[in-house]
Each structure stands twice: as C-alpha cells, then as structure tokens.
Design a protein around this motif. Structure first.
Motif, PDB file in Angstrom:
ATOM      1  N   ILE A 125      48.258  34.042-146.407  1.00 38.33           N
ATOM      2  CA  ILE A 125      48.391  34.584-147.766  1.00 38.33           C
ATOM      3  C   ILE A 125      47.487  35.805-147.936  1.00 38.33           C
ATOM      4  N   HIS A 126      47.769  36.566-148.976  1.00 32.10           N
ATOM      5  CA  HIS A 126      47.034  37.807-149.240  1.00 32.10           C
ATOM      6  C   HIS A 126      46.507  37.758-150.676  1.00 32.10           C
ATOM      7  N   PRO A 127      45.296  38.266-150.922  1.00 28.84           N
ATOM      8  CA  PRO A 127      44.733  38.172-152.282  1.00 28.84           C
ATOM      9  C   PRO A 127      45.512  38.951-153.340  1.00 28.84           C
ATOM     10  N   LEU A 128      46.371  39.875-152.926  1.00 29.71           N
ATOM     11  CA  LEU A 128      47.136  40.648-153.909  1.00 29.71           C
ATOM     12  C   LEU A 128      48.547  40.105-154.124  1.00 29.71           C
ATOM     13  N   GLN A 129      48.866  38.953-153.522  1.00 30.10           N
ATOM     14  CA  GLN A 129      50.172  38.344-153.773  1.00 30.10           C
ATOM     15  C   GLN A 129      50.288  37.929-155.238  1.00 30.10           C
ATOM     16  N   PRO A 130      51.508  37.912-155.783  1.00 29.57           N
ATOM     17  CA  PRO A 130      51.707  37.352-157.129  1.00 29.57           C
ATOM     18  C   PRO A 130      51.207  35.907-157.168  1.00 29.57           C
ATOM     19  N   VAL A 134      51.397  31.681-154.702  1.00 29.75           N
ATOM     20  CA  VAL A 134      50.259  31.031-154.040  1.00 29.75           C
ATOM     21  C   VAL A 134      49.789  29.829-154.850  1.00 29.75           C
ATOM     22  N   GLN A 135      50.718  29.133-155.466  1.00 28.12           N
ATOM     23  CA  GLN A 135      50.359  27.992-156.306  1.00 28.12           C
ATOM     24  C   GLN A 135      49.667  26.886-155.510  1.00 28.12           C
ATOM     25  N   GLY A 136      50.108  26.670-154.282  1.00 25.54           N
ATOM     26  CA  GLY A 136      49.471  25.630-153.464  1.00 25.54           C
ATOM     27  C   GLY A 136      48.023  25.953-153.153  1.00 25.54           C
ATOM     28  N   ALA A 137      47.737  27.226-152.857  1.00 27.62           N
ATOM     29  CA  ALA A 137      46.366  27.639-152.574  1.00 27.62           C
ATOM     30  C   ALA A 137      45.489  27.502-153.816  1.00 27.62           C
ATOM     31  N   LEU A 138      46.021  27.891-154.967  1.00 22.04           N
ATOM     32  CA  LEU A 138      45.259  27.766-156.204  1.00 22.04           C
ATOM     33  C   LEU A 138      45.004  26.304-156.552  1.00 22.04           C
ATOM     34  N   VAL A 368      39.691  25.432-147.460  1.00 15.49           N
ATOM     35  CA  VAL A 368      40.562  24.431-146.834  1.00 15.49           C
ATOM     36  C   VAL A 368      39.737  23.499-145.952  1.00 15.49           C
ATOM     37  N   ARG A 369      38.849  24.063-145.168  1.00 13.87           N
ATOM     38  CA  ARG A 369      38.035  23.237-144.264  1.00 13.87           C
ATOM     39  C   ARG A 369      37.153  22.273-145.055  1.00 13.87           C
TER      40      ARG A 369
END
Length: 529
Positions: A125-130, A134-138, A368-369
């Motif tokens: 993923i990239h920090p500038l993605q909508p 990136v709902q899973g990462a958030l 994640v880790r």
C-alpha cells in the motif's frame, strides 16, 4: 593431552594463546572465508546481467550525461551471493546466539510476524492511496491503538512517532502545547521551562528536552539506584514543565516510589513523562496509567518484537493521559458508520493538536508485526513475556554474583542484570578488555560503561526469548572468563579478540577518523563496462 572447554568441546590447553600466531595461507579460518571489499574484487570488466543498448541518445539530459566511468565493480551472481554470505558470517546476530546488550532488548523476532507483514494488503500500500482502498490497514492500526491503550491504561495514543526518541519528542511537544494552552508557554510571563531528569536516564531524555527548548535539571540517585525523592521534591516548582523517568529504570530496577513521584509532580502542576523503553519488563502486569503517567512512548521493537536497529523502519507510539490527549499530533484513526478514516486537519477533534509530527502516519510493517505478536501471545502470553524477562535476568545475576560484583546487590533486579568493575580491581583487566574476550568465545559483549552512574558498568539483558540452555552456555563462558581474569591471565584479555577477522580495533580512532569512502589505487584504470 586435551581438556574440555566451557561449552563441553575438546580443545588443547592454551589454544586461545597460540591459534592466532599461525595464520592460514588464505586468511580464512576453517569455514569462515576471508573477504575483501567488493571494490577490491577482480570484476571491473564484467557484469552479472546483459542489458540491451539504449534506444535513445540521451540528448534530452543536457549536461547530466555521464562522462566518467560509473566506478562500480562487476560481479557474477555466485560471486555477489558469496560476497554477502561471507560478510554475514562476520556479524553477530540474534539468529546466531544470545545478544546480551543491556537496555536494548535484542529479542527473537518470530517469523510469523514477518509473514504477516509481507501480505500484499499491508506491504504494497501507499500513503497517498484513497482511504477507501486501505480500510483493512486502517482497521489494523485501530486495533493496535486499542490494545496499546488497554495494556497501558491510557485513553489516547499517537502512532506516528518513528522510534523511542521520536516518541519522547512527541510527548514533550504535547506537554509544551498543554502548558501553552494554560498560559505557561516558554515565552509567557510565567513559563514552565524546566524538565527534571534522573542521573541514570537514557541519554535521549535530556537531549530531547533541550531540543524542545527546555532547561534540563538533573535529579540525584539514591545509593540503591532509584530516584532521590527528597532531591526531586526540592527541585519541583511552578517553573517545572515535566519530569522524565524511566521505569523500570536504566539500572534494571523498578522505581518503588513511582506513585509518590507522580503525586509530587502533579501537585507542582507538572506532567509525568515515562520513558517506556523497558515496558517489556512489566507488560501485562503493570499499567502505567495506573501509576499516574501522563505520556509514555513504547518501543515496539523492544516490547512487541518488531526488527531492531540497523537504521531501518521503527515505531515508537506514545500513549497519553486524559489531560494530554487533546494535544496529540494528527493524524489518528477514527471509526464511524462509513468505515475508518484519518483525522488529519486542525479543527473538530484535532482543534488543539500540536500539529503533524511527520509527513505520513508511520511504518505499516511495524504495526503489523506488533499486532501479530500481541494476538499470537494473548493477555496471558504477554504477562509471561514480562515474567520470563525478569526471571532470566535474575538467573544471570544469581549465577554470576559470586564472581562478579552486582552494582546493586540487594534484592532482585528487573529485566537486566547490572554489574560494576569492582571485582576486576587488581587484575589489570578492564571492562573493555573483558568484553573483547567475550568475542573470542562467540558472544556479543554486553553494554559497557552504561549507565554512567555505575563505574565500569556491564549491563546484561538476556530478554525473555532465551532458553535456560542458552543462558547456561553464556553463563559458563562468563564464569570461565571471570576466573581467568582473577587468575592473572592478563594476556588473554589485553590482546583480545584474537579470533575476530580484524582483531582489536582502535575504536577511538575509528570514530574520529572513519574511512567512509573507498578510493581506487593510484594509476588504476577501472570501469564497469
């Protein structure tokens, strides 16, 4: 005639004295190959890959066209692979043996954590993605924040700090913002411009306070290695912004008077910053929020097993009390009916935020880790992390205290055992000499000469991930070296390490006059063509 060495393998008497006097013809030592700099390899006229000729003429580059050889050696694939494998054999690593650096918590990193961090939804993923993509990462960041707050008993957390010192900066900037909002900023008529720091603090504590603009005032230490409460009380006043205390402290001891420290600090109108570098010694057993802490950074690599050191990605989240929560830096994760989003701009919930600490939120792989480590251990497992870290350190202290001198012999230690050099007096062997001899036995030395309040300090932290078998192997080597030092075998120590690739280095000269760039020999004609 043969004897048995400290780890049970046959050896010849005094092998350590004679082996280094007969170097091999190749420079190698058995399976350990000698290896030169990659620039010294005989590979300047070759390359490991074939590239097509460029179709363009580079006319659009103007004056940026290269005129000189690029100056990089050319290696085939097996040559490149062997070069780096041979270099790796010269490094100590946690995957090789115990790494007893005190205050650093060099613990094993479970491979499960690494597997999770490499999942495409986290690693690509990239920090500038909508944010909708990136709902899973958030959601993972929200879960990590939840458990950090639960484990510490604190109502808010800032995930964005990149490391421990960055976390200190975050906490002190929040404290500065809170005082400014109350009319006690550094440039006000009644400024709170002092930060109190114990003598045994991590060096980053006073450095961070000074960087933020505070005057650093040192607090004395008692004979048993704790904060001197009388000195603290005498120095607290309406010009003090905060106190910075590490607990357990750098001497490997729990601050027994932590509640009194908190009470006195708050009565003086100051905030309590706790350096959470040693949280792995109390995680699951003690919640810093219950001790009156207002801000604390958490080194994820030390407590929750994300990779440590090497200048790579880090993470030092900061938990905040109710009083400091409104001043946390943006961004932070917010959940609602439409999913998760980042609160990034001033106004609303972020009206009093002191600003942004960095361009983007943080290191996703570290999050994640850390969460993988938490979820795989559970609450009972995290409690055992603290218990085993303390147990292992006390085992080392108990097994070595008859030969070496504990800096604070009374009572148990926490997660690290601290020795001074009193036991070396009269031997002509120093802490540095002893540490160098450990390299010959295959061990990375412990932390030396720190904390500064202990003369000739030897700070050993085994961490909770070492087995009794590995601890015994380390202890027997330490005992054998201690006995050799007391028996007058000075040559063994003054010339050590004998078996390291470059023997003993002049570390002072290396620090002051480092050779950071390879220079081609005079008259050579080399190019990667």
């Amino acid at each position: 005639m043969s004897t048995m060495n400290t780890v049970g393998r046959p050896t010849t008497p005094n092998a350590v004295d004679h082996d280094y006097k007969h170097p091999t013809l190749t420079g190698g030592r058995g399976l350990l190959q000698d290896e030169h700099l990659i620039f010294e390899s005989d590979g300047w006229g070759k390359t490991g890959v074939d590239l097509p000729e460029p179709k363009g003429d580079a006319s659009d580059l103007g004056d940026l066209v290269r005129r000189d050889p690029i100056g990089l050696p050319g290696l085939s694939e097996p040559e490149a692979m062997r070069h780096y494998v041979r270099l790796s054999q010269k490094n100590h690593a946690i995957d090789l043996a115990i790494y007893p650096l005190g205050s650093c918590t060099m613990k094993h990193n479970p491979r499960l954590n690494e597997k999770m961090a490499r999942l495409p939804g986290f690693s690509d993923i990239h920090p500038l993605q909508p944010q909708s993509t990136v709902q899973g990462a958030l959601e993972l960041m929200d879960q990590l924040a939840h458990w950090l707050k639960t484990l510490t008993g604190m109502p808010a957390v800032a995930l964005s700090p990149k490391a421990g010192a960055h976390g200190e900066l975050c906490g002190l900037m929040a404290i500065r913002a809170a005082h400014r909002a109350a009319g006690h900023g550094l440039r006000s008529d009644k400024p709170r411009n002092k930060v109190l720091v114990p003598t045994s603090a991590h060096g980053t504590n006073p450095a961070t306070a000074a960087f933020v603009g505070y005057q650093v005032v040192e607090i004395a230490q008692t004979d048993d290695g704790r904060v001197d409460i009388a000195d603290l009380e005498a120095k607290l006043g309406d010009d003090v912004a905060a106190i910075m205390v590490t607990n357990p402290n750098t001497c490997g001891l729990f601050e027994r008077d932590i509640l009194e420290i908190s009470r006195l600090t708050h009565e003086a109108g100051a905030y309590f910053y706790c350096d959470g570098a040693n949280f792995n010694a109390i995680v699951g057993r003690v919640r810093p929020g219950d001790l009156g802490v207002d801000a604390m950074h958490i080194n994820l690599h030390k407590t929750f097993s994300t990779p440590h050191g090497g200048g790579g990605p880090g993470a030092g989240p900061v938990v905040l009390s109710e009083a400091l929560a409104p001043f946390a830096p943006a961004p932070w994760v917010v959940s609602g009916e439409d999913g998760f989003r980042l609160e990034e701009f001033a106004g609303g919930e972020a009206e009093q935020a002191f600003g942004r600490l960095c361009a983007f939120h943080g290191q996703m792989g570290m999050y994640v880790r850390a969460l993988s480590y938490m979820m795989s251990h559970g609450s009972d497992g995290l409690r055992q992390v603290a218990e085993d870290a303390v147990l292992n350190a006390n085992y080392i202290k108990a097994r070595l205290q008859d030969l070496m001198s504990p800096a604070f012999p009374e009572g148990p230690c926490m997660h690290e055992a601290l020795f001074d050099d009193e036991w070396l007096k009269g031997t002509d062997v120093t802490t540095l000499d002893f540490a160098k001899a450990m390299i010959d036995e295959g061990f990375h030395p412990m932390t030396m000469y720190f904390p500064l309040v202990v003369h000739g300090a030897m700070l050993i932290e085994p961490t909770e991930t070492e087995s009794k078998q590995e601890l015994d192997r380390f202890i027997e080597a330490m005992r054998a070296l201690a006995q050799a030092a007391k028996a007058g075998d000075v040559e063994r120590f003054k010339g050590a390490p004998f078996h390291a690739p470059l023997r003993r280095l002049d570390e002072t000269r290396a620090a002051r006059q480092p050779v950071l760039r390879w220079t081609a020999p005079e008259g050579s004609n080399i190019a990667a063509e």
